[in-house]
Motif scaffolding. Structure first.
Motif, PDB file in Angstrom:
ATOM      1  N   GLY A 136       0.867  -1.393  -0.605  1.00  0.00           N
ATOM      2  CA  GLY A 136       0.128   0.240   0.239  1.00  0.00           C
ATOM      3  C   GLY A 136       0.699   1.263  -0.138  1.00  0.00           C
ATOM      4  O   GLY A 136       0.792   2.600  -0.647  1.00  0.00           O
ATOM      5  N   LEU A 137       2.415   1.236   1.011  1.00  0.00           N
ATOM      6  CA  LEU A 137       2.483   2.301   0.382  1.00  0.00           C
ATOM      7  C   LEU A 137       3.622   2.433  -0.893  1.00  0.00           C
ATOM      8  O   LEU A 137       3.660   3.814  -1.008  1.00  0.00           O
ATOM      9  CB  LEU A 137       4.111   1.897   1.808  1.00  0.00           C
ATOM     10  CG  LEU A 137       3.077   1.973   3.480  1.00  0.00           C
ATOM     11  CD1 LEU A 137       4.831   1.330   4.308  1.00  0.00           C
ATOM     12  CD2 LEU A 137       3.563   3.870   3.911  1.00  0.00           C
ATOM     13  N   LEU A 138       3.757   1.873  -1.237  1.00  0.00           N
ATOM     14  CA  LEU A 138       4.627   1.475  -2.457  1.00  0.00           C
ATOM     15  C   LEU A 138       3.456   2.566  -3.728  1.00  0.00           C
ATOM     16  O   LEU A 138       3.480   3.299  -4.053  1.00  0.00           O
ATOM     17  CB  LEU A 138       5.081   0.406  -3.285  1.00  0.00           C
ATOM     18  CG  LEU A 138       6.182  -0.198  -2.278  1.00  0.00           C
ATOM     19  CD1 LEU A 138       6.306  -1.065  -2.801  1.00  0.00           C
ATOM     20  CD2 LEU A 138       7.854   0.880  -2.149  1.00  0.00           C
ATOM     21  N   VAL A 139       2.319   2.034  -3.078  1.00  0.00           N
ATOM     22  CA  VAL A 139       0.645   2.077  -4.330  1.00  0.00           C
ATOM     23  C   VAL A 139       0.663   4.008  -3.943  1.00  0.00           C
ATOM     24  O   VAL A 139       0.688   4.632  -5.194  1.00  0.00           O
ATOM     25  CB  VAL A 139      -0.060   1.414  -4.140  1.00  0.00           C
ATOM     26  CG1 VAL A 139      -1.275   2.383  -5.086  1.00  0.00           C
ATOM     27  CG2 VAL A 139      -0.464   0.028  -4.790  1.00  0.00           C
ATOM     28  N   ILE A 140       0.914   3.920  -2.867  1.00  0.00           N
ATOM     29  CA  ILE A 140       0.913   5.117  -2.956  1.00  0.00           C
ATOM     30  C   ILE A 140       1.628   6.415  -3.661  1.00  0.00           C
ATOM     31  O   ILE A 140       1.585   7.708  -3.422  1.00  0.00           O
ATOM     32  CB  ILE A 140       0.666   5.809  -1.077  1.00  0.00           C
ATOM     33  CG1 ILE A 140      -0.369   5.677  -0.493  1.00  0.00           C
ATOM     34  CG2 ILE A 140       1.124   7.727  -0.963  1.00  0.00           C
ATOM     35  CD1 ILE A 140      -0.742   5.320   0.890  1.00  0.00           C
ATOM     36  N   ALA A 141       3.476   5.896  -3.662  1.00  0.00           N
ATOM     37  CA  ALA A 141       4.254   6.217  -4.044  1.00  0.00           C
ATOM     38  C   ALA A 141       4.223   7.056  -5.301  1.00  0.00           C
ATOM     39  O   ALA A 141       4.289   7.654  -5.524  1.00  0.00           O
ATOM     40  CB  ALA A 141       5.226   5.391  -3.307  1.00  0.00           C
ATOM     41  N   VAL A 142       3.653   6.465  -5.975  1.00  0.00           N
ATOM     42  CA  VAL A 142       3.564   6.167  -7.607  1.00  0.00           C
ATOM     43  C   VAL A 142       2.521   6.648  -7.963  1.00  0.00           C
ATOM     44  O   VAL A 142       2.198   7.766  -8.564  1.00  0.00           O
ATOM     45  CB  VAL A 142       3.382   4.069  -7.153  1.00  0.00           C
ATOM     46  CG1 VAL A 142       3.006   4.821  -9.199  1.00  0.00           C
ATOM     47  CG2 VAL A 142       4.860   3.758  -7.495  1.00  0.00           C
ATOM     48  N   SER A 143       1.763   6.619  -7.112  1.00  0.00           N
ATOM     49  CA  SER A 143       0.399   7.424  -7.264  1.00  0.00           C
ATOM     50  C   SER A 143       0.323   9.300  -7.320  1.00  0.00           C
ATOM     51  O   SER A 143      -0.124   9.747  -8.061  1.00  0.00           O
ATOM     52  CB  SER A 143      -0.815   7.006  -6.695  1.00  0.00           C
ATOM     53  OG  SER A 143      -1.042   7.441  -5.037  1.00  0.00           O
ATOM     54  N   VAL A 144       1.193   9.535  -6.041  1.00  0.00           N
ATOM     55  CA  VAL A 144       1.313  10.925  -5.721  1.00  0.00           C
ATOM     56  C   VAL A 144       2.293  11.730  -6.683  1.00  0.00           C
ATOM     57  O   VAL A 144       2.351  12.405  -6.788  1.00  0.00           O
ATOM     58  CB  VAL A 144       2.436  10.838  -4.331  1.00  0.00           C
ATOM     59  CG1 VAL A 144       2.696  12.704  -4.339  1.00  0.00           C
ATOM     60  CG2 VAL A 144       1.064  10.774  -3.290  1.00  0.00           C
ATOM     61  N   ALA A 145       3.246  10.444  -7.224  1.00  0.00           N
ATOM     62  CA  ALA A 145       4.065  11.462  -8.295  1.00  0.00           C
ATOM     63  C   ALA A 145       3.475  11.245  -9.176  1.00  0.00           C
ATOM     64  O   ALA A 145       3.641  12.827 -10.710  1.00  0.00           O
ATOM     65  CB  ALA A 145       4.912  10.237  -8.354  1.00  0.00           C
ATOM     66  N   VAL A 146       2.152  10.075 -10.018  1.00  0.00           N
ATOM     67  CA  VAL A 146       1.140  11.439 -11.001  1.00  0.00           C
ATOM     68  C   VAL A 146       0.147  11.741 -10.541  1.00  0.00           C
ATOM     69  O   VAL A 146       0.549  12.453 -12.402  1.00  0.00           O
ATOM     70  CB  VAL A 146       0.506   9.105 -10.942  1.00  0.00           C
ATOM     71  CG1 VAL A 146      -0.510   9.817 -11.836  1.00  0.00           C
ATOM     72  CG2 VAL A 146       1.658   8.846 -11.728  1.00  0.00           C
ATOM     73  N   LEU A 147      -0.055  11.916  -9.866  1.00  0.00           N
ATOM     74  CA  LEU A 147      -1.435  12.406  -9.969  1.00  0.00           C
ATOM     75  C   LEU A 147      -0.499  14.504  -9.983  1.00  0.00           C
ATOM     76  O   LEU A 147      -1.013  15.615  -9.930  1.00  0.00           O
ATOM     77  CB  LEU A 147      -2.324  12.653  -8.496  1.00  0.00           C
ATOM     78  CG  LEU A 147      -1.697  13.026  -7.402  1.00  0.00           C
ATOM     79  CD1 LEU A 147      -1.678  14.325  -6.461  1.00  0.00           C
ATOM     80  CD2 LEU A 147      -2.617  12.372  -6.419  1.00  0.00           C
ATOM     81  N   VAL A 148       0.780  14.740  -9.017  1.00  0.00           N
ATOM     82  CA  VAL A 148       1.794  15.972  -9.055  1.00  0.00           C
ATOM     83  C   VAL A 148       1.747  15.948 -10.890  1.00  0.00           C
ATOM     84  O   VAL A 148       1.654  17.148 -10.932  1.00  0.00           O
ATOM     85  CB  VAL A 148       2.312  15.819  -7.815  1.00  0.00           C
ATOM     86  CG1 VAL A 148       3.800  17.562  -8.690  1.00  0.00           C
ATOM     87  CG2 VAL A 148       1.863  15.519  -6.604  1.00  0.00           C
ATOM     88  N   LEU A 149       2.550  15.298 -10.978  1.00  0.00           N
ATOM     89  CA  LEU A 149       3.448  15.473 -12.721  1.00  0.00           C
ATOM     90  C   LEU A 149       2.167  15.238 -13.737  1.00  0.00           C
ATOM     91  O   LEU A 149       3.247  15.421 -14.338  1.00  0.00           O
ATOM     92  CB  LEU A 149       4.436  14.512 -12.808  1.00  0.00           C
ATOM     93  CG  LEU A 149       5.342  14.135 -11.199  1.00  0.00           C
ATOM     94  CD1 LEU A 149       6.588  13.760 -11.542  1.00  0.00           C
ATOM     95  CD2 LEU A 149       5.770  16.040 -10.745  1.00  0.00           C
ATOM     96  N   ALA A 150       1.180  15.091 -13.217  1.00  0.00           N
ATOM     97  CA  ALA A 150       0.615  14.922 -14.440  1.00  0.00           C
ATOM     98  C   ALA A 150       0.758  16.078 -15.806  1.00  0.00           C
ATOM     99  O   ALA A 150      -0.062  16.975 -15.409  1.00  0.00           O
ATOM    100  CB  ALA A 150      -1.118  14.471 -13.900  1.00  0.00           C
TER     101      ALA A 150
END
Length: 400
Positions: free
Chosen positions: A87-101
């Motif tokens: 779950g922590l790794l999913v959060i890491a990837v998703s935060v990067a995606v939504l910020v850099l979208a």
């Protein structure tokens, strides 16, 4: 001659696990508050009104609920520590995606993935904390949730300190969940059974405790999500200061939670919750009627004191109910199942706090904050269901 070193080693392992669990809670809080305190900036970046923002928040909350159910299925098979790391790794990837979208669609997809990871970490983090509480035989959930709050304080401070940095730099927050995923979490005793019949779990009593969790998260999410927007829209507070709706709330909440283990032992869960409910009611009235943004900030600060211990004591009470009159094997299966399912009340409250506060307050957020003001009254009645949390949490060894 070998018993003492073995006991010392076990104590060290539990101490390391407690630090790891606290780190997971702190990371979750820091990332979440780093995002919510930037909602005004997100609104401007993607041209979202209150109703549109309510819609994407609704999507995120629903997917968080789905993530919690996924954790319920996976934890008995893989161990909650493994699912927490995922779950922590999913959060890491998703935060990067939504910020850099680069587009709105990619932003929404990143937020959706973040919701799923949020549910995974919420459920398994609480599984870990409850299991450790049972192994130690004393109240620790308030301080674990206090770590979440202190992480949120750091997130709010970072928002205040980085209002002028390029938006893409916010993606660096994603590094923290990656680091937390490497922590030494509490392993499960694999000799313990992993399933239990649904009929063995006292869901009716647990639902009453869950209603208090709904009330808490309706208040907490309203403060964290709409507090900055409230200061910005209603009072036209300086943009660099809108995070002050969240920061004092988190600081006061964190301090009470860190003292919550001892306060619970001294006052008892029932009395502590009723005292907090009175403070919360007064503070929400101050927020709704505030003539200026500094007065509203005072209201948010008092609100943090009032509702701080509701969530951790809710999980303690639910776990106590689930583990009553059960052998260790049945107890672990019950507690893991209950914690993951119980976490759904979290998201029901988040719907009321994030979505209804925004929808009802589409014309004026003063009216929106009347929603948690009305709901918090229920805590006076619901507090009596927390009597199991006043018992000694030592119910035998619970697994992770």
């Amino acid at each position: 001659m070998t018993a003492a070193p073995s006991a010392a080693t076990a104590a060290v392992d539990l101490g390391r696990a407690r630090l790891a669990i606290a780190a997971a809670f702190a990371t979750q809080g820091l990332v979440f508050i780093s995002l919510t305190t930037r909602l005004p900036r997100i609104q401007d970046r993607w041209d979202l009104g209150e109703l549109a923002l309510s819609g994407v928040l609704l999507m995120m909350v629903l997917l968080a609920g789905a993530g919690s159910l996924v954790a319920e299925r996976l934890a008995p098979r893989l161990d909650s520590a493994v699912v927490l790391r995922a779950g922590l790794l999913v959060i890491a990837v998703s935060v990067a995606v939504l910020v850099l979208a680069p587009t709105t669609v990619v932003f929404v997809l990143g937020l959706a993935a973040y919701g799923l990871g949020l549910g995974l970490v919420d459920a398994t983090g609480n599984m870990q904390a409850v299991a450790l509480e049972h192994r130690l035989g004393r109240v620790i959930l308030p301080s674990c949730h206090g770590a979440w709050t202190l992480g949120g304080v750091v997130g709010a401070v970072l928002t205040l300190a980085t209002t002028d940095v390029p938006w893409s730099a916010i993606a660096l927050v994603a590094v923290l969940p990656v680091l937390a995923a490497a922590a030494p979490y509490l392993p499960r005793d694999h000799g313990v059974a992993a399933t239990v019949a649904e009929t063995d779990v006292p869901w009716r009593a647990i639902v009453v405790v869950g209603l208090a969790l709904v009330v808490f998260y309706s208040v907490d999410t309203a403060a964290a999500t709409w507090g900055p927007v409230y200061l910005d829209d209603v009072f036209d507070a300086p943009e660099r200061l809108v995070a002050l709706a969240t920061l004092p709330y988190l600081v006061s909440s964190g301090l009470v939670r860190l003292a919550g283990d001892r306060l619970t032992e001294q006052l008892g869960a029932v009395r502590l919750l009723r005292l907090g409910a009175a403070i919360a009611f007064v503070s929400l009235a101050v927020i709704v009627a505030a003539p200026s943004w500094p007065v509203a900030v005072l209201g948010f600060t008092l609100l943090g004191c009032g509702v701080a211990v509701v969530a951790p004591l809710s999980f303690s009470a639910a776990a106590a109910l689930a583990g009553r009159d059960a052998d260790p094997a049945t107890r672990q299966a019950r507690v893991d199942a209950v914690v993951a399912r119980f976490n759904q009340f979290n998201y029901a409250g988040a719907l009321l706090g994030a979505v209804m506060t925004g929808a009802v307050g589409a014309g004026s957020l003063r009216i929106g904050f009347a929603v948690p003001l009305v709901l918090v009254v229920a805590l006076f009645w619901l507090a009596r269901a927390f009597a199991p949390a006043d018992d000694n949490p030592r119910m035998g060894s619970a697994g992770a």
